[in-house]
Design an enzyme around this catalytic site. Structure first.
Site, short mmCIF file in Angstrom:
data_model
loop_
_atom_site.label_atom_id
_atom_site.label_comp_id
_atom_site.label_asym_id
_atom_site.label_seq_id
_atom_site.Cartn_x
_atom_site.Cartn_y
_atom_site.Cartn_z
N GLY A 62 44.33 34.75 37.28
CA GLY A 62 43.19 34.17 36.56
C GLY A 62 41.97 35.07 36.57
O GLY A 62 41.30 35.25 35.55
N CYS A 63 41.70 35.65 37.71
CA CYS A 63 40.52 36.52 37.84
C CYS A 63 40.70 37.80 37.03
O CYS A 63 39.74 38.32 36.46
CB CYS A 63 40.26 36.84 39.31
SG CYS A 63 39.87 35.35 40.27
#
Length: 160
Positions: A51-52
């Site tokens: 996600g990051c």
């Protein structure tokens, strides 16, 4: 009651908490460096996680358009500068990444504390984004944002 409950939540109009943190190369970057410009400050849990990575890539891909609209972008996580440098190089990121291993800036922005993850309450980084105006005041405070699609939504909200 734990020390992480009752988190500060910044509101539009609040002064943005000042900070000076090392970037991926260890060079200090301060909020004051952006005085007179708008800056998007986003907080993310960990470099090199799916996600990051998606979020950092989205910001990097949109950096030129954001800059043309007058916005600088800074991403902050608890990762050490060495890990941020690997993350930047591995993903070819152009967004400025800052290291806050003590989590003092994360806490000052209310981006660290209790959160719900997969139905459980945990303590950690709350994915958050702040738009700071030219005078160092919070223009927008967005907590618990999604990693995917967030930059597109932010661009829409900012009219970019």
């Amino acid at each position: 009651m734990s020390e992480t409950t009752g988190n500060v939540r910044l509101q539009p109009g609040d002064p943005a908490p000042p900070f000076t943190l090392p970037d991926a190369d260890g060079t200090p970057v301060s909020l004051a460096d952006f005085q007179g410009r708008k800056v998007i400050v986003y907080f993310y849990p960990a470099a090199m996680t799916p996600g990051c990575t998606k979020q950092a890539c989205d910001f990097s891909e949109n950096l030129a358009d954001l800059a043309d609209a007058g916005y600088a972008v800074v991403g902050i996580s608890p990762d050490k500068p060495e890990k941020l440098a690997k993350f930047r190089d591995a993903e070819n990121l152009s967004v400025t990444l800052l290291s806050d291993p003590d989590k003092q800036v994360l806490r000052a922005y209310g981006a660290y504390g209790e959160k719900r993850l997969y139905g459980k309450t945990t303590v950690g980084v709350i994915r958050s984004t702040f738009v700071v105006d030219e005078d160092g005041r919070i223009e927008r405070a967005l907590y618990n944002v999604k990693a995917t699609g967030h930059v597109a939504k932010l661009r829409k909200d900012l009219g970019i």
